[in-house]
Design an enzyme around this catalytic site. Structure first.
Site, short mmCIF file in Angstrom:
data_model
loop_
_atom_site.label_atom_id
_atom_site.label_comp_id
_atom_site.label_asym_id
_atom_site.label_seq_id
_atom_site.Cartn_x
_atom_site.Cartn_y
_atom_site.Cartn_z
CE LYS A 181 -4.42 -1.21 1.96
NZ LYS A 181 -5.32 -1.03 3.13
NE ARG A 204 -16.23 1.53 10.10
CZ ARG A 204 -15.45 1.77 9.14
NH1 ARG A 204 -14.76 2.93 8.92
NH2 ARG A 204 -15.16 0.67 8.32
CB SER A 257 -8.07 5.77 7.81
OG SER A 257 -8.13 5.48 9.27
#
Ligand code: PNS
Length: 162
Positions: free
Chosen positions: A41, A94, A132
């Protein structure tokens, strides 16, 4: 001693992560915030920058007697948990959309390390939409993200941008 790891990319740490950490602190004697070093990444912050920011932010976190530390790791989360002597992996959920991915990860981690349980904690509704990735996108496009991210992290993001 009840030890857990709280693994993630943390690029960057958000108030949603801190919410999960504060909720999990009363359940464990020690929690290691485990920052994945993923060479595939292209992160906004290096793993060293992320660990250093998290270390600073942790000083102000409600810990309820729990020792909070930060470490980076490469490779498998389950293996890192075993090497650390942790008996649990903490993950935040979440929304229902998180569940499928998290379930697959938890089952795979359990297959790899049957002794280590994944513990899911529900994030505060206030942070149910905070990630994020979304915060980075909004920030890069000039939107306000205050209240969703620790001040120190926002300051470091501003420094990166300039
Ligand atoms: O913050 P993130 O990006 O949601 O965290 C995902 C993370 C780091 C927990 C996950 O990608 C992971 O565990 N990666 C390490 C490699 C690994 O163990 N893969 C198999 C998971 S079943």
């Amino acid at each position: 001693m009840r030890k857990a790891i709280f693994p993630g990319s943390f690029d960057p740490l958000t108030n949603g992560h801190l919410d999960i950490l504060e909720r999990s602190a009363p359940l464990f004697d020690e929690i290691v915030v485990a920052v994945l070093n993923n060479p595939d990444k292209k992160p906004m912050f290096t793993v060293e920058e992320r660990c250093s920011m998290i270390g600073e932010v942790l000083e102000g976190v409600k810990r309820d007697g729990c020792r909070l530390t930060v470490e980076s790791f490469s490779g498998l989360t389950a293996e890192f948990a075993r090497r650390s002597g942790a008996s649990a992996i903490v993950r935040g959920i979440r929304a229902v959309s998180d569940y499928e991915y998290e379930l697959r990860m938890a089952l795979m981690n359990r297959r790899l390390e049957p002794e280590i349980e994944t513990v899911f904690l529900m994030a505060d509704e206030e942070y149910s939409y905070v990630s994020s990735t979304l915060l980075k996108q909004v920030f890069m496009l000039g939107g306000r993200i205050d209240g969703l991210i620790p001040e120190l992290v926002e300051q470091k993001m501003r420094e990166k941008l300039s």
